[in-house]
Design an enzyme around this catalytic site. Structure first.
Site, PDB file in Angstrom:
ATOM      1  N   GLU A  66     -11.192   3.497   6.065  1.00 16.82           N
ATOM      2  CA  GLU A  66     -10.165   4.426   6.562  1.00 16.82           C
ATOM      3  C   GLU A  66     -10.926   5.522   7.330  1.00 16.82           C
ATOM      4  O   GLU A  66     -10.797   5.640   8.532  1.00 16.82           O
ATOM      5  CB  GLU A  66      -9.362   5.006   5.387  1.00 16.82           C
ATOM      6  CG  GLU A  66      -8.307   6.031   5.794  1.00 16.82           C
ATOM      7  CD  GLU A  66      -7.597   6.699   4.602  1.00 16.82           C
ATOM      8  OE1 GLU A  66      -8.150   6.662   3.480  1.00 16.82           O
ATOM      9  OE2 GLU A  66      -6.502   7.264   4.817  1.00 16.82           O
ATOM     10  N   ASP A 120       1.833   4.088   2.697  1.00 11.22           N
ATOM     11  CA  ASP A 120       0.769   4.905   2.084  1.00 11.22           C
ATOM     12  C   ASP A 120       1.362   6.040   1.243  1.00 11.22           C
ATOM     13  O   ASP A 120       1.477   5.893   0.020  1.00 11.22           O
ATOM     14  CB  ASP A 120      -0.182   5.450   3.159  1.00 11.22           C
ATOM     15  CG  ASP A 120      -1.577   5.754   2.629  1.00 11.22           C
ATOM     16  OD1 ASP A 120      -1.838   5.492   1.437  1.00 11.22           O
ATOM     17  OD2 ASP A 120      -2.413   6.239   3.405  1.00 11.22           O
ATOM     18  N   ASP A 121       1.703   7.156   1.876  1.00  7.64           N
ATOM     19  CA  ASP A 121       2.253   8.326   1.173  1.00  7.64           C
ATOM     20  C   ASP A 121       3.450   8.842   1.975  1.00  7.64           C
ATOM     21  O   ASP A 121       3.339   9.859   2.678  1.00  7.64           O
ATOM     22  CB  ASP A 121       1.173   9.418   1.059  1.00  7.64           C
ATOM     23  CG  ASP A 121      -0.058   8.912   0.314  1.00  7.64           C
ATOM     24  OD1 ASP A 121      -0.003   8.793  -0.910  1.00  7.64           O
ATOM     25  OD2 ASP A 121      -1.061   8.599   0.990  1.00  7.64           O
ATOM     26  N   HIS A 141      -9.511   0.830  -1.175  1.00  7.91           N
ATOM     27  CA  HIS A 141      -9.469   1.538   0.101  1.00  7.91           C
ATOM     28  C   HIS A 141     -10.878   1.482   0.701  1.00  7.91           C
ATOM     29  O   HIS A 141     -11.862   1.809   0.015  1.00  7.91           O
ATOM     30  CB  HIS A 141      -9.099   2.998  -0.090  1.00  7.91           C
ATOM     31  CG  HIS A 141      -7.646   3.263  -0.353  1.00  7.91           C
ATOM     32  ND1 HIS A 141      -6.945   2.691  -1.372  1.00  7.91           N
ATOM     33  CD2 HIS A 141      -6.770   4.068   0.305  1.00  7.91           C
ATOM     34  CE1 HIS A 141      -5.692   3.141  -1.338  1.00  7.91           C
ATOM     35  NE2 HIS A 141      -5.557   3.978  -0.331  1.00  7.91           N
ATOM     36  N   HIS A 163       0.864  -1.186   0.000  1.00  9.52           N
ATOM     37  CA  HIS A 163       0.000   0.000   0.000  1.00  9.52           C
ATOM     38  C   HIS A 163       0.896   1.231   0.000  1.00  9.52           C
ATOM     39  O   HIS A 163       1.253   1.767   1.056  1.00  9.52           O
ATOM     40  CB  HIS A 163      -0.918  -0.036   1.228  1.00  9.52           C
ATOM     41  CG  HIS A 163      -1.907   1.093   1.298  1.00  9.52           C
ATOM     42  ND1 HIS A 163      -3.037   1.064   2.092  1.00  9.52           N
ATOM     43  CD2 HIS A 163      -1.949   2.295   0.672  1.00  9.52           C
ATOM     44  CE1 HIS A 163      -3.719   2.180   1.955  1.00  9.52           C
ATOM     45  NE2 HIS A 163      -3.067   2.961   1.101  1.00  9.52           N
ATOM     46  N   HIS A 193       1.264   4.792  -2.592  1.00 11.45           N
ATOM     47  CA  HIS A 193       0.858   5.556  -3.774  1.00 11.45           C
ATOM     48  C   HIS A 193       2.101   6.221  -4.333  1.00 11.45           C
ATOM     49  O   HIS A 193       2.756   6.992  -3.615  1.00 11.45           O
ATOM     50  CB  HIS A 193      -0.170   6.630  -3.390  1.00 11.45           C
ATOM     51  CG  HIS A 193      -1.392   6.069  -2.719  1.00 11.45           C
ATOM     52  ND1 HIS A 193      -2.563   5.835  -3.401  1.00 11.45           N
ATOM     53  CD2 HIS A 193      -1.620   5.671  -1.439  1.00 11.45           C
ATOM     54  CE1 HIS A 193      -3.465   5.335  -2.563  1.00 11.45           C
ATOM     55  NE2 HIS A 193      -2.911   5.223  -1.365  1.00 11.45           N
TER      56      HIS A 193
HETATM   57  N1  HPA Z   1      -6.729   7.250   1.147  1.00 10.81           N
HETATM   58  C1  HPA Z   1      -7.400   7.588   0.054  1.00 10.81           C
HETATM   59  N2  HPA Z   1      -6.822   8.084  -1.023  1.00 10.81           N
HETATM   60  C2  HPA Z   1      -5.505   8.225  -1.032  1.00 10.81           C
HETATM   61  C3  HPA Z   1      -4.744   7.894   0.063  1.00 10.81           C
HETATM   62  C4  HPA Z   1      -5.390   7.358   1.214  1.00 10.81           C
HETATM   63  O1  HPA Z   1      -4.795   7.017   2.244  1.00 10.81           O
HETATM   64  N3  HPA Z   1      -3.457   8.178  -0.262  1.00 10.81           N
HETATM   65  C5  HPA Z   1      -3.451   8.644  -1.524  1.00 10.81           C
HETATM   66  N4  HPA Z   1      -4.698   8.681  -2.006  1.00 10.81           N
HETATM   67 ZN    ZN Z   2      -3.755   4.781   0.465  1.00 12.45          ZN
END
Ligand code: HPA
Ligand code: ZN
Length: 344
Positions: free
Chosen positions: A204, A282-283, A201, A21, A23
């Site tokens: 969250e 994630d990011d 996703h 996971h 991006h």
């Molecule tokens: N959630 C939803 N969209 C996203 C995320 C995330 O954690 N990171 C990049 N796009």
């Molecule tokens: Zn994500």
């Protein structure tokens, strides 16, 4: 955070792992944003790197997404996408990542007039180089932006079809609340018919019902985040029974205020409930840490043990979409690592 460096920090950094996971646009560091803006003659709204970093104070998912899409707008050429992916892949290799399944958001680029071929060309060339030069196993997962329409997702899938062989699967990301998985039922049916693996996703910021929809309507084989699953015991039983992996991103969850602190994160409760939990970044350019730093955060914030760290890494290989032989090989490397490096 304790200032003493625990031997467990070094252990988790060098531990063989899979990242499932991440991006690619979320790995775009401020330094590269400024370098690409200069290369492409783009004026940025921020004076310097410090000013940009100061804007990374998020209150929820949407406040992050606004800055994340703005950052991605410096990506214009095939070389830009190559440089972005290569920087992530080299860093992943240094973190003992053996396998990575990388999300990308083509609609955030095609909407700006960047061709799908430009995006795919740069990303696939970087992945090929990573396989050949770093010995890293890497594949791409195309994500549809859920704040856009299903028709836009269908059009994006059509644009991606010439590159079908370079995609292992599809996912669903962007602003969750108000955009339930059911909105994308038709496009995911098409994707499954094309033999693409499916993730989404869910849970969250959205409710457990979105996780049910991702499983039962989209056919999701993994749930990205899914931390709100614990609110629904029947859902936990389903996820545990079917060993549906959850790709959890602890530092992301704290930065986006899903949990107030790492100490308040429910990851260990998810593990105790028998869920196939994995750890991911994630990011990382926006949330303050790569995959190793996510593990270290759990060591510091939740008292993660060595055995739990190994269990989470084992889940990562189990949850990967790589072939069975590769997964067994990586798992064996992980067990060997644990045997050789067990901390007394
Ligand atoms: N959630 C939803 N969209 C996203 C995320 C995330 O954690 N990171 C990049 N796009
Ligand atoms: Zn994500």
């Amino acid at each position: 955070m304790s200032t003493a460096i625990s031997p467990l920090h070094d252990f988790v950094r060098a531990m063989p792992k899979a990242e499932l996971h991440v991006h690619i646009e979320g790995t775009l560091e401020p330094e590269l944003i400024f370098a690409l803006a200069r290369r492409n003659g783009i004026a940025l709204a921020y004076r310097d790197i410090a000013a940009l970093r100061a804007a990374y104070a998020f209150t929820d998912l949407q406040s992050f997404l606004d800055i994340y899409y703005a950052g991605a707008s410096v990506l214009r050429t095939e070389q830009d996408f190559y440089d972005l992916a290569w920087a992530y892949l080299a860093g992943a290799r240094a973190n003992a990542v053996l396998r990575t399944e990388i999300f990308f958001d083509p609609q955030s680029h095609t909407a700006r007039g960047v061709a799908m071929a430009t995006v795919m060309g740069g990303l696939t060339r970087a992945l090929e180089d990573a396989r050949a030069r770093l010995g890293l196993s890497a594949d791409l997962i195309l994500c549809f932006l859920r704040h856009l329409s299903e028709d836009s997702a269908l059009e994006t899938l059509d644009q991606a079809l010439p590159f079908r062989e370079h995609l292992i699967g599809v996912g669903l990301d962007s602003g969750e609340v108000g955009h339930p998985p059911v909105k994308f039922a038709r496009v995911f049916t098409r994707c499954r018919d094309l033999g693409l693996r499916v993730v989404a996703h869910a849970g969250e910021e959205g409710p457990p019902d979105y996780i049910w929809q991702a499983l039962d309507i989209l056919g999701a084989e993994r749930i990205d985040h899914g931390v709100r699953a614990l609110e629904d015991p029947a859902l936990v039983a389903r996820l545990a029974r079917d060993r549906v992996p959850l790709t959890v991103c602890p530092l992301s969850n704290v930065r986006l205020q899903v949990f107030p602190t790492l100490a308040a994160h429910n990851l260990l409760r998810m593990l105790d409930a028998g869920l196939v939990v994995t750890v991911n970044s994630d990011d990382p350019a926006y949330f303050g840490g790569d995959i190793s730093e996510n593990f270290i955060g759990l060591v510091e914030g939740l008292g993660l043990t060595q055995d739990q760290a190994v269990q989470l890494a084992r889940h990562g290989f189990e949850a990967s979409f790589a072939d069975e032989t590769s997964r067994a090989l990586w798992q064996a490397r992980l067990e060997q690592y644990r045997d050789d490096r067990t901390i007394a």
